[in-house]
Design a protein around this motif. Structure first.
Motif, PDB file in Angstrom:
ATOM      1  N   ALA A 128      -6.715   7.386  -9.962  1.00 34.30           N
ATOM      2  CA  ALA A 128      -6.893   6.033  -9.399  1.00 34.30           C
ATOM      3  C   ALA A 128      -5.712   5.159  -9.784  1.00 34.30           C
ATOM      4  O   ALA A 128      -5.304   5.121 -10.943  1.00 34.30           O
ATOM      5  CB  ALA A 128      -8.195   5.419  -9.914  1.00 34.30           C
TER       6      ALA A 128
ATOM      7  N   TYR B 174       4.012  -2.197 -11.616  1.00 33.27           N
ATOM      8  CA  TYR B 174       3.680  -0.787 -11.346  1.00 33.27           C
ATOM      9  C   TYR B 174       4.497   0.121 -12.256  1.00 33.27           C
ATOM     10  O   TYR B 174       3.971   1.046 -12.885  1.00 33.27           O
ATOM     11  CB  TYR B 174       3.953  -0.478  -9.873  1.00 33.27           C
ATOM     12  CG  TYR B 174       3.609   0.942  -9.459  1.00 33.27           C
ATOM     13  CD1 TYR B 174       2.283   1.316  -9.262  1.00 33.27           C
ATOM     14  CD2 TYR B 174       4.605   1.888  -9.262  1.00 33.27           C
ATOM     15  CE1 TYR B 174       1.964   2.606  -8.879  1.00 33.27           C
ATOM     16  CE2 TYR B 174       4.291   3.178  -8.876  1.00 33.27           C
ATOM     17  CZ  TYR B 174       2.971   3.536  -8.686  1.00 33.27           C
ATOM     18  OH  TYR B 174       2.654   4.828  -8.317  1.00 33.27           O
TER      19      TYR B 174
ATOM     20  N   THR C   9       4.664  10.188  -1.385  1.00 37.87           N
ATOM     21  CA  THR C   9       3.708  10.924  -0.552  1.00 37.87           C
ATOM     22  C   THR C   9       3.059  10.010   0.479  1.00 37.87           C
ATOM     23  O   THR C   9       2.738   8.850   0.174  1.00 37.87           O
ATOM     24  CB  THR C   9       2.611  11.530  -1.470  1.00 37.87           C
ATOM     25  OG1 THR C   9       3.236  12.301  -2.487  1.00 37.87           O
ATOM     26  CG2 THR C   9       1.659  12.412  -0.691  1.00 37.87           C
TER      27      THR C   9
ATOM     28  N   GLY D 154       1.752   5.242  -0.417  1.00 35.96           N
ATOM     29  CA  GLY D 154       3.098   5.745  -0.104  1.00 35.96           C
ATOM     30  C   GLY D 154       3.589   5.331   1.274  1.00 35.96           C
ATOM     31  O   GLY D 154       4.793   5.237   1.501  1.00 35.96           O
TER      32      GLY D 154
HETATM   33  N1  LIG Z   1       1.747   7.928  -2.728  1.00 38.36           N
HETATM   34  C1  LIG Z   1       2.834   7.963  -3.469  1.00 38.36           C
HETATM   35  O1  LIG Z   1       3.980   7.983  -2.961  1.00 38.36           O
HETATM   36  C2  LIG Z   1       2.726   8.017  -4.966  1.00 38.36           C
HETATM   37  C3  LIG Z   1       3.898   8.274  -5.703  1.00 38.36           C
HETATM   38  C4  LIG Z   1       3.830   8.343  -7.087  1.00 38.36           C
HETATM   39  C5  LIG Z   1       2.598   8.184  -7.713  1.00 38.36           C
HETATM   40  N2  LIG Z   1       1.479   7.924  -6.970  1.00 38.36           N
HETATM   41  C6  LIG Z   1       0.212   7.768  -7.707  1.00 38.36           C
HETATM   42  O2  LIG Z   1      -0.759   8.634  -7.157  1.00 38.36           O
HETATM   43  C7  LIG Z   1      -2.081   8.095  -7.370  1.00 38.36           C
HETATM   44  C8  LIG Z   1      -2.846   8.109  -6.058  1.00 38.36           C
HETATM   45  O3  LIG Z   1      -2.164   7.258  -5.160  1.00 38.36           O
HETATM   46  P1  LIG Z   1      -2.277   7.375  -3.569  1.00 38.36           P
HETATM   47  O4  LIG Z   1      -0.907   7.490  -3.064  1.00 38.36           O
HETATM   48  O5  LIG Z   1      -3.314   8.378  -3.188  1.00 38.36           O
HETATM   49  O6  LIG Z   1      -2.768   5.891  -3.276  1.00 38.36           O
HETATM   50  P2  LIG Z   1      -3.923   5.299  -2.341  1.00 38.36           P
HETATM   51  O7  LIG Z   1      -3.980   6.046  -1.071  1.00 38.36           O
HETATM   52  O8  LIG Z   1      -3.653   3.835  -2.314  1.00 38.36           O
HETATM   53  O9  LIG Z   1      -5.235   5.603  -3.172  1.00 38.36           O
HETATM   54  C9  LIG Z   1      -5.477   4.968  -4.394  1.00 38.36           C
HETATM   55  C10 LIG Z   1      -6.816   5.445  -4.906  1.00 38.36           C
HETATM   56  O10 LIG Z   1      -7.097   4.772  -6.152  1.00 38.36           O
HETATM   57  C11 LIG Z   1      -8.411   4.264  -6.058  1.00 38.36           C
HETATM   58  N3  LIG Z   1      -8.621   3.109  -6.920  1.00 38.36           N
HETATM   59  C12 LIG Z   1      -7.890   1.972  -6.989  1.00 38.36           C
HETATM   60  N4  LIG Z   1      -8.439   1.130  -7.887  1.00 38.36           N
HETATM   61  C13 LIG Z   1      -9.542   1.762  -8.389  1.00 38.36           C
HETATM   62  C14 LIG Z   1     -10.524   1.422  -9.346  1.00 38.36           C
HETATM   63  N5  LIG Z   1     -10.535   0.235  -9.960  1.00 38.36           N
HETATM   64  N6  LIG Z   1     -11.504   2.329  -9.631  1.00 38.36           N
HETATM   65  C15 LIG Z   1     -11.531   3.519  -9.012  1.00 38.36           C
HETATM   66  N7  LIG Z   1     -10.636   3.899  -8.069  1.00 38.36           N
HETATM   67  C16 LIG Z   1      -9.661   3.023  -7.777  1.00 38.36           C
HETATM   68  C17 LIG Z   1      -8.595   3.899  -4.588  1.00 38.36           C
HETATM   69  O11 LIG Z   1      -9.955   3.753  -4.299  1.00 38.36           O
HETATM   70  P3  LIG Z   1     -10.492   2.785  -3.091  1.00 38.36           P
HETATM   71  O12 LIG Z   1     -10.566   3.688  -1.897  1.00 38.36           O
HETATM   72  O13 LIG Z   1     -11.815   2.335  -3.590  1.00 38.36           O
HETATM   73  O14 LIG Z   1      -9.495   1.663  -2.935  1.00 38.36           O
HETATM   74  C18 LIG Z   1      -7.965   5.127  -3.941  1.00 38.36           C
HETATM   75  O15 LIG Z   1      -8.858   6.207  -3.937  1.00 38.36           O
HETATM   76  C19 LIG Z   1      -1.861   6.696  -7.953  1.00 38.36           C
HETATM   77  O16 LIG Z   1      -2.038   6.723  -9.343  1.00 38.36           O
HETATM   78  C20 LIG Z   1      -0.419   6.392  -7.605  1.00 38.36           C
HETATM   79  O17 LIG Z   1       0.171   5.473  -8.491  1.00 38.36           O
HETATM   80  C21 LIG Z   1       1.520   7.848  -5.628  1.00 38.36           C
END
Ligand SMILES: NC(=O)c1ccc[n+]([C@@H]2O[C@H](COP(=O)([O-])OP(=O)(O)OC[C@H]3O[C@@H](n4cnc5c(N)ncnc54)[C@H](OP(=O)(O)O)[C@@H]3O)[C@@H](O)[C@H]2O)c1
Length: 241
Positions: free
Chosen positions: A94, A163, A196, A201
């Motif tokens: 998350a 972040y 991603t 992303g």
């Molecule tokens: N995408 C990228 O390029 C990228 C790159 C590097 C690292 N990351 C990391 O990968 C992880 C997943 O990111 P993502 O790309 O899949 O982002 P995303 O599509 O925005 O999903 C974020 C997830 O976190 C959940 N979340 C946010 N606040 C929360 C809370 N208080 N309690 C429980 N769940 C919560 C959201 O739930 P809701 O559906 O309820 O909002 C959602 O399931 C993150 O830690 C992010 O920093 C992503």
């Protein structure tokens, strides 16, 4: 959670994935279930978690969880342990990215607090609630989903400041927990999925969720006897951080 454990999955390792209802979290759940684990799809919105579980099948069950609420964390972990006995794998996935195009000298106090509360304190709360059971069981895999933006070695800009700081601090948590848990059977690592295509992303990202989930899933399923701990990895290789 409703219903009983699927008898076919009895005795399997149990994984809890935070933020499991969309993006990388949903894909991590799918891949872990594909490797035979019982997966708890933990999410703020129960209906979204149920939808992911329907798509995965009986190896996945929904769990209500908001990592910013200590009560929610306690209740979710209690429910999970009551139902499955152990949580063998915890993926702290998350995360929020709220900075937009801010820079380090353009601080919004509310954004700073909200970002740290989810990305750092949320993961910390989860570790505090889950790790003691792993230590008692003599087995655990804790994966903190980090970002290259958190790497001091790659800190070439102050954009996305809260972040970045949250992920740098998350990596420090990884290192501290790994040191304290040495020899317990609990391995703690950070995984950078790379840029991603998800809600966070955006559509221009070069990697699909399947590839982004690969390193977190690899670290979540390190085999018995593996000693990899305290590291920060991208594409299954150490990331300078
Ligand atoms: N995408 C990228 O390029 C990228 C790159 C590097 C690292 N990351 C990391 O990968 C992880 C997943 O990111 P993502 O790309 O899949 O982002 P995303 O599509 O925005 O999903 C974020 C997830 O976190 C959940 N979340 C946010 N606040 C929360 C809370 N208080 N309690 C429980 N769940 C919560 C959201 O739930 P809701 O559906 O309820 O909002 C959602 O399931 C993150 O830690 C992010 O920093 C992503």
């Amino acid at each position: 959670m409703n219903g009983q454990q699927n008898p076919a999955l009895e005795g399997r390792r149990t994984a809890l994935v935070t933020g499991g209802a969309r993006g990388l979290g949903a894909e991590i759940c799918r891949q872990l279930a594909g490797q035979g684990l019982q997966v708890l799809v933990a999410a703020r919105r129960r209906e979204a978690a149920e939808e992911v579980c329907r798509a995965i099948g009986p190896a996945a069950v929904p769990l209500a969880l908001d990592v910013t609420s200590a009560e929610s964390v306690t209740e979710a972990v209690r429910e999970a342990l009551e139902r499955f006995g152990t949580i063998d794998v915890l993926v702290n996935n998350a995360g929020v990215s709220l900075d937009g195009s801010r820079t380090a000298l353009d601080l919004d106090d509310g954004i700073l607090r909200a970002t740290l509360d989810t990305n750092l304190v949320g993961a910390w709360r989860m570790a505090e609630a889950v790790v003691p059971g792993m230590v008692r069981a003599g087995y655990g895999r804790l994966v903190n989903v980090t970002s290259g933006y958190g790497s001091l070695a790659l800190m070439d800009s102050g954009r996305h400041p809260t972040y970045r700081v949250s992920k740098t601090a998350l990596n420090a948590l990884t290192r501290m927990l790994a040191a304290d848990l040495a020899g317990t059977g609990v391995l703690v690592n950070s995984a950078d999925p790379g840029w991603t295509r998800t809600g966070m992303g955006g559509p221009a990202a070069p990697r699909g969720p399947e590839l982004g989930a690969d390193t977190p899933v690899w670290l979540a399923t390190l085999p018995e006897g593996d000693t990899t701990t305290g590291g920060v990895f991208a594409e299954r290789k150490p990331l300078p951080w």
